[in-house]
Design a protein around this motif. Structure first.
Motif, PDB file in Angstrom:
ATOM      1  N   THR A   1      13.669  -1.042  17.190  1.00 23.72           N
ATOM      2  CA  THR A   1      13.731   0.212  16.245  1.00 23.72           C
ATOM      3  C   THR A   1      12.236   0.809  16.024  1.00 23.72           C
ATOM      4  O   THR A   1      11.329   0.200  16.587  1.00 23.72           O
ATOM      5  CB  THR A   1      14.391  -0.066  14.853  1.00 23.72           C
ATOM      6  N   ALA A   2      12.313   1.991  15.613  1.00 26.38           N
ATOM      7  CA  ALA A   2      10.959   2.698  15.326  1.00 26.38           C
ATOM      8  C   ALA A   2      10.002   2.655  16.630  1.00 26.38           C
ATOM      9  O   ALA A   2      10.590   2.784  17.715  1.00 26.38           O
ATOM     10  CB  ALA A   2      10.189   1.854  13.928  1.00 26.38           C
ATOM     11  N   ASP A   3       8.758   2.147  16.360  1.00 30.41           N
ATOM     12  CA  ASP A   3       7.741   2.190  17.180  1.00 30.41           C
ATOM     13  C   ASP A   3       7.943   1.041  18.564  1.00 30.41           C
ATOM     14  O   ASP A   3       7.598   1.394  19.540  1.00 30.41           O
ATOM     15  CB  ASP A   3       6.341   2.026  16.794  1.00 30.41           C
TER      16      ASP A   3
ATOM     17  N   GLN B   1      14.752   7.710  15.311  1.00 30.30           N
ATOM     18  CA  GLN B   1      13.917   6.626  15.387  1.00 30.30           C
ATOM     19  C   GLN B   1      12.941   6.929  14.275  1.00 30.30           C
ATOM     20  O   GLN B   1      12.296   7.781  13.669  1.00 30.30           O
ATOM     21  CB  GLN B   1      13.272   6.918  16.779  1.00 30.30           C
ATOM     22  N   GLY B   2      12.785   5.438  13.537  1.00 35.51           N
ATOM     23  CA  GLY B   2      11.941   5.402  12.291  1.00 35.51           C
ATOM     24  C   GLY B   2      10.468   4.936  12.560  1.00 35.51           C
ATOM     25  O   GLY B   2      10.066   5.212  13.983  1.00 35.51           O
ATOM     26  N   LYS B   3       9.644   4.733  11.681  1.00 31.08           N
ATOM     27  CA  LYS B   3       8.265   4.566  11.881  1.00 31.08           C
ATOM     28  C   LYS B   3       7.832   3.283  11.031  1.00 31.08           C
ATOM     29  O   LYS B   3       8.479   3.101   9.789  1.00 31.08           O
ATOM     30  CB  LYS B   3       7.735   5.816  11.241  1.00 31.08           C
ATOM     31  N   LEU B   4       7.346   2.494  11.715  1.00 31.51           N
ATOM     32  CA  LEU B   4       6.956   1.284  11.166  1.00 31.51           C
ATOM     33  C   LEU B   4       5.378   1.117  11.424  1.00 31.51           C
ATOM     34  O   LEU B   4       5.013   1.238  12.551  1.00 31.51           O
ATOM     35  CB  LEU B   4       7.634  -0.076  11.579  1.00 31.51           C
TER      36      LEU B   4
ATOM     37  N   PRO C   1      11.021   2.774   5.096  1.00 27.53           N
ATOM     38  CA  PRO C   1      11.452   3.478   5.893  1.00 27.53           C
ATOM     39  C   PRO C   1      12.392   4.766   5.410  1.00 27.53           C
ATOM     40  O   PRO C   1      12.942   4.779   4.501  1.00 27.53           O
ATOM     41  CB  PRO C   1      12.593   2.564   6.817  1.00 27.53           C
TER      42      PRO C   1
ATOM     43  N   SER D   1      16.855   6.775   8.911  1.00 23.49           N
ATOM     44  CA  SER D   1      16.412   5.949  10.288  1.00 23.49           C
ATOM     45  C   SER D   1      17.126   4.577  10.811  1.00 23.49           C
ATOM     46  O   SER D   1      17.749   4.190  10.037  1.00 23.49           O
ATOM     47  CB  SER D   1      14.700   5.428   9.969  1.00 23.49           C
TER      48      SER D   1
ATOM     49  N   VAL E   1      15.550   1.877  11.012  1.00 24.34           N
ATOM     50  CA  VAL E   1      15.181   0.741  10.370  1.00 24.34           C
ATOM     51  C   VAL E   1      15.788   0.505   9.092  1.00 24.34           C
ATOM     52  O   VAL E   1      16.280  -0.309   8.776  1.00 24.34           O
ATOM     53  CB  VAL E   1      13.562   0.880  10.188  1.00 24.34           C
TER      54      VAL E   1
END
Length: 252
Positions: free
Chosen positions: A97-99, A183-186, A215, A219, A221
Protein backbone atom coordinates in the motif's frame (compact mmCIF):
# COMPACT_ATOMS: atom_id res chain seq x y z
CA UNK A 1 -8.75 -17.78 -20.05
CA UNK A 2 -5.00 -18.31 -19.86
CA UNK A 3 -3.48 -17.00 -16.60
CA UNK A 4 0.16 -16.29 -15.77
CA UNK A 5 1.05 -16.32 -12.07
CA UNK A 6 4.19 -14.80 -10.60
CA UNK A 7 5.37 -13.11 -7.40
CA UNK A 8 8.37 -11.52 -5.72
CA UNK A 9 8.62 -13.86 -2.71
CA UNK A 10 9.95 -16.71 -4.84
CA UNK A 11 8.80 -19.98 -6.37
CA UNK A 12 8.51 -21.72 -2.97
CA UNK A 13 6.42 -19.00 -1.28
CA UNK A 14 3.20 -20.09 0.37
CA UNK A 15 1.38 -17.10 -1.08
CA UNK A 16 2.10 -18.34 -4.60
CA UNK A 17 0.51 -21.70 -3.79
CA UNK A 18 -2.50 -19.85 -2.39
CA UNK A 19 -2.73 -17.79 -5.58
CA UNK A 20 -2.60 -20.89 -7.75
CA UNK A 21 -5.53 -22.42 -5.86
CA UNK A 22 -7.45 -19.18 -6.34
CA UNK A 23 -6.58 -18.99 -10.04
CA UNK A 24 -7.75 -22.54 -10.65
CA UNK A 25 -11.23 -21.43 -9.58
CA UNK A 26 -11.15 -19.04 -12.55
CA UNK A 27 -9.50 -21.24 -15.20
CA UNK A 28 -7.78 -24.58 -15.75
CA UNK A 29 -5.17 -22.93 -18.01
CA UNK A 30 -2.78 -21.66 -15.32
CA UNK A 31 0.98 -21.13 -15.69
CA UNK A 32 3.39 -20.36 -12.85
CA UNK A 33 6.63 -18.55 -13.68
CA UNK A 34 8.24 -17.10 -10.56
CA UNK A 35 11.65 -16.03 -9.26
CA UNK A 36 13.99 -18.75 -8.03
CA UNK A 37 14.68 -16.71 -4.87
CA UNK A 38 13.10 -13.88 -2.88
CA UNK A 39 13.09 -10.66 -4.93
CA UNK A 40 11.25 -8.40 -2.49
CA UNK A 41 11.95 -4.69 -2.81
CA UNK A 42 13.49 -4.90 -6.27
CA UNK A 43 10.59 -2.99 -7.84
CA UNK A 44 10.44 -2.87 -11.65
CA UNK A 45 14.04 -3.95 -12.19
CA UNK A 46 15.42 -6.00 -15.07
CA UNK A 47 18.35 -8.41 -15.13
CA UNK A 48 20.63 -6.92 -17.78
CA UNK A 49 24.19 -7.68 -16.67
CA UNK A 50 23.76 -11.38 -15.93
CA UNK A 51 22.23 -14.27 -17.88
CA UNK A 52 18.79 -15.54 -16.95
CA UNK A 53 18.42 -19.21 -16.03
CA UNK A 54 15.11 -20.99 -16.54
CA UNK A 55 14.39 -24.08 -14.43
CA UNK A 56 11.50 -26.26 -15.56
CA UNK A 57 9.66 -27.84 -12.65
CA UNK A 58 6.92 -29.34 -14.79
CA UNK A 59 5.03 -28.36 -17.95
CA UNK A 60 3.28 -25.42 -16.25
CA UNK A 61 5.70 -24.46 -13.45
CA UNK A 62 9.00 -22.65 -14.02
CA UNK A 63 11.55 -20.80 -11.87
CA UNK A 64 13.62 -17.91 -13.22
CA UNK A 65 16.92 -16.65 -11.80
CA UNK A 66 15.73 -13.07 -12.04
CA UNK A 67 13.22 -10.47 -10.97
CA UNK A 68 9.41 -10.52 -11.16
CA UNK A 69 9.65 -8.33 -14.25
CA UNK A 70 12.00 -10.85 -15.85
CA UNK A 71 9.49 -13.61 -15.06
CA UNK A 72 6.61 -11.88 -16.83
CA UNK A 73 8.74 -11.16 -19.89
CA UNK A 74 10.10 -14.70 -19.94
CA UNK A 75 6.59 -16.14 -19.61
CA UNK A 76 4.97 -13.98 -22.27
CA UNK A 77 7.80 -13.98 -24.81
CA UNK A 78 9.39 -17.42 -24.36
CA UNK A 79 7.71 -20.00 -22.15
CA UNK A 80 3.99 -19.79 -22.90
CA UNK A 81 2.70 -20.90 -26.31
CA UNK A 82 0.52 -17.79 -26.50
CA UNK A 83 0.40 -14.64 -24.34
CA UNK A 84 -1.85 -14.89 -21.27
CA UNK A 85 -5.17 -13.13 -20.93
CA UNK A 86 -4.41 -12.26 -17.32
CA UNK A 87 -1.36 -11.74 -15.08
CA UNK A 88 -1.84 -12.32 -11.36
CA UNK A 89 1.04 -11.34 -9.10
CA UNK A 90 1.28 -12.45 -5.45
CA UNK A 91 -0.04 -13.28 -3.06
CA UNK A 92 2.59 -11.15 -1.35
CA UNK A 93 3.53 -11.77 2.28
CA UNK A 94 2.69 -8.32 3.60
CA UNK A 95 0.60 -5.49 2.24
CA UNK A 96 1.62 -3.34 -0.71
CA UNK A 97 0.00 0.00 0.00
CA UNK A 98 0.92 3.67 -0.08
CA UNK A 99 4.56 4.35 -1.00
CA UNK A 100 5.38 0.63 -0.89
CA UNK A 101 3.98 0.26 -4.39
CA UNK A 102 7.09 1.99 -5.76
CA UNK A 103 9.38 -0.60 -4.13
CA UNK A 104 7.27 -3.69 -4.62
CA UNK A 105 8.26 -6.48 -6.99
CA UNK A 106 4.68 -7.75 -6.69
CA UNK A 107 3.33 -4.52 -8.14
CA UNK A 108 6.16 -4.44 -10.69
CA UNK A 109 5.12 -7.76 -12.21
CA UNK A 110 1.62 -6.36 -12.71
CA UNK A 111 3.14 -3.20 -14.19
CA UNK A 112 5.08 -5.30 -16.71
CA UNK A 113 1.98 -7.23 -17.66
CA UNK A 114 0.14 -3.94 -18.18
CA UNK A 115 2.98 -2.61 -20.34
CA UNK A 116 2.60 -5.72 -22.48
CA UNK A 117 -1.10 -5.02 -22.93
CA UNK A 118 -2.32 -7.76 -20.56
CA UNK A 119 -4.88 -7.22 -17.81
CA UNK A 120 -2.85 -7.43 -14.61
CA UNK A 121 -3.71 -7.61 -10.92
CA UNK A 122 -1.45 -7.60 -7.85
CA UNK A 123 -2.58 -9.28 -4.62
CA UNK A 124 -1.07 -8.86 -1.15
CA UNK A 125 -1.95 -10.14 2.33
CA UNK A 126 -1.19 -8.06 5.42
CA UNK A 127 0.25 -9.88 8.44
CA UNK A 128 0.57 -9.57 12.20
CA UNK A 129 3.66 -10.38 14.25
CA UNK A 130 3.71 -13.01 16.98
CA UNK A 131 7.04 -13.24 18.76
CA UNK A 132 8.77 -11.77 15.74
CA UNK A 133 7.20 -14.31 13.35
CA UNK A 134 4.75 -13.32 10.64
CA UNK A 135 1.22 -14.63 11.01
CA UNK A 136 -0.69 -14.51 7.72
CA UNK A 137 -4.39 -15.35 7.50
CA UNK A 138 -4.17 -16.92 4.04
CA UNK A 139 -7.72 -18.23 4.44
CA UNK A 140 -8.97 -14.69 3.77
CA UNK A 141 -7.47 -14.70 0.29
CA UNK A 142 -8.68 -18.22 -0.40
CA UNK A 143 -12.24 -17.35 0.63
CA UNK A 144 -12.57 -13.84 -0.76
CA UNK A 145 -10.18 -13.48 -3.72
CA UNK A 146 -12.14 -15.53 -6.30
CA UNK A 147 -15.25 -13.37 -6.01
CA UNK A 148 -13.24 -10.13 -5.90
CA UNK A 149 -11.24 -11.13 -8.97
CA UNK A 150 -14.36 -12.08 -10.92
CA UNK A 151 -15.79 -8.61 -10.30
CA UNK A 152 -12.56 -6.90 -11.34
CA UNK A 153 -12.36 -9.06 -14.45
CA UNK A 154 -15.85 -7.90 -15.35
CA UNK A 155 -14.60 -4.33 -15.66
CA UNK A 156 -12.91 -3.05 -18.82
CA UNK A 157 -9.74 -1.41 -17.54
CA UNK A 158 -8.43 1.66 -19.31
CA UNK A 159 -5.14 1.28 -21.17
CA UNK A 160 -2.20 1.56 -18.82
CA UNK A 161 -4.18 0.73 -15.67
CA UNK A 162 -3.57 -2.17 -13.28
CA UNK A 163 -5.35 -3.16 -10.08
CA UNK A 164 -3.76 -3.48 -6.65
CA UNK A 165 -5.68 -5.61 -4.12
CA UNK A 166 -4.75 -5.77 -0.43
CA UNK A 167 -6.31 -8.08 2.13
CA UNK A 168 -6.38 -7.11 5.84
CA UNK A 169 -4.93 -9.18 8.66
CA UNK A 170 -7.88 -10.33 10.74
CA UNK A 171 -10.20 -13.28 11.14
CA UNK A 172 -12.13 -14.14 8.00
CA UNK A 173 -15.36 -13.48 9.89
CA UNK A 174 -14.13 -9.95 10.73
CA UNK A 175 -13.85 -8.74 7.13
CA UNK A 176 -15.85 -5.52 7.00
CA UNK A 177 -16.33 -5.52 3.24
CA UNK A 178 -14.58 -4.15 0.16
CA UNK A 179 -13.48 -0.59 -0.57
CA UNK A 180 -12.23 0.99 -3.76
CA UNK A 181 -9.42 3.22 -2.54
CA UNK A 182 -6.68 5.66 -3.49
CA UNK A 183 -2.97 5.10 -2.95
CA UNK A 184 -2.16 6.33 0.53
CA UNK A 185 0.88 7.98 2.06
CA UNK A 186 3.14 6.62 4.83
CA UNK A 187 6.49 7.62 6.25
CA UNK A 188 8.86 4.68 5.99
CA UNK A 189 11.27 5.42 8.80
CA UNK A 190 14.06 3.60 6.94
CA UNK A 191 17.34 3.65 8.84
CA UNK A 192 20.84 2.33 8.24
CA UNK A 193 22.14 -0.12 10.84
CA UNK A 194 25.91 -0.57 10.99
CA UNK A 195 27.36 -3.92 12.06
CA UNK A 196 30.76 -5.61 12.03
CA UNK A 197 31.82 -8.83 10.35
CA UNK A 198 34.19 -11.42 11.83
CA UNK A 199 37.21 -9.29 10.96
CA UNK A 200 35.78 -6.17 12.51
CA UNK A 201 34.99 -4.56 9.16
CA UNK A 202 31.72 -2.64 8.88
CA UNK A 203 28.71 -3.70 6.86
CA UNK A 204 25.21 -2.25 6.73
CA UNK A 205 21.56 -3.28 6.80
CA UNK A 206 18.63 -1.15 5.79
CA UNK A 207 16.32 -1.24 8.80
CA UNK A 208 12.64 -1.03 7.98
CA UNK A 209 10.17 0.81 10.18
CA UNK A 210 6.97 2.80 10.11
CA UNK A 211 6.02 6.27 11.29
CA UNK A 212 2.79 6.86 13.20
CA UNK A 213 0.81 8.30 10.33
CA UNK A 214 -2.91 8.94 10.24
CA UNK A 215 -3.92 7.73 6.77
CA UNK A 216 -6.53 9.44 4.63
CA UNK A 217 -9.96 7.88 5.10
CA UNK A 218 -10.31 6.85 1.45
CA UNK A 219 -6.80 5.34 1.24
CA UNK A 220 -5.63 1.75 0.89
CA UNK A 221 -3.88 1.99 4.26
CA UNK A 222 -7.02 3.06 6.11
CA UNK A 223 -9.07 0.35 4.42
CA UNK A 224 -6.96 -2.60 5.53
CA UNK A 225 -6.48 -1.11 9.00
CA UNK A 226 -10.26 -1.17 9.31
CA UNK A 227 -10.52 -4.76 8.02
CA UNK A 228 -11.68 -3.87 4.51
CA UNK A 229 -10.32 -5.46 1.35
CA UNK A 230 -8.70 -2.60 -0.56
CA UNK A 231 -8.94 -2.33 -4.35
CA UNK A 232 -6.82 0.44 -5.87
CA UNK A 233 -6.53 1.19 -9.59
CA UNK A 234 -3.00 2.32 -10.43
CA UNK A 235 -1.85 3.91 -13.68
CA UNK A 236 1.44 3.79 -15.52
CA UNK A 237 1.30 7.45 -16.56
CA UNK A 238 3.38 9.27 -13.93
CA UNK A 239 2.91 12.68 -15.49
CA UNK A 240 1.88 15.39 -13.00
CA UNK A 241 -0.63 16.95 -15.37
CA UNK A 242 -1.51 20.00 -13.25
CA UNK A 243 2.16 20.85 -12.80
CA UNK A 244 2.74 20.28 -16.50
CA UNK A 245 0.23 23.07 -17.19
CA UNK A 246 2.09 25.37 -14.78
CA UNK A 247 5.42 24.60 -16.42
CA UNK A 248 3.95 25.21 -19.86
CA UNK A 249 2.95 28.73 -18.76
CA UNK A 250 6.44 29.25 -17.30
CA UNK A 251 8.18 28.32 -20.53
CA UNK A 252 5.93 30.20 -22.95
Amino acid sequence: MRILLTNDDGIHAEGLSVLERVARQLSDDVWVIAPETDQSGLAHSLTLSNPLRLRKIDDRHFAVSGTPTDCVIMGVKHVMPEPPDLVLSGVNSGSNTADDVTYSGTIAAAIEGTLLGIKSIALSQEYNLNGGARVLPWEIVEERAPAVLKKVLGVELAKGVLVNINFPSCQASEIAGTRVTVQGKLSHGLAIEERQDGRGLPYYWLRYGRGKDVPAENSDVAAIRNNFISITPLQLDLTAHEMRAVLEETFV
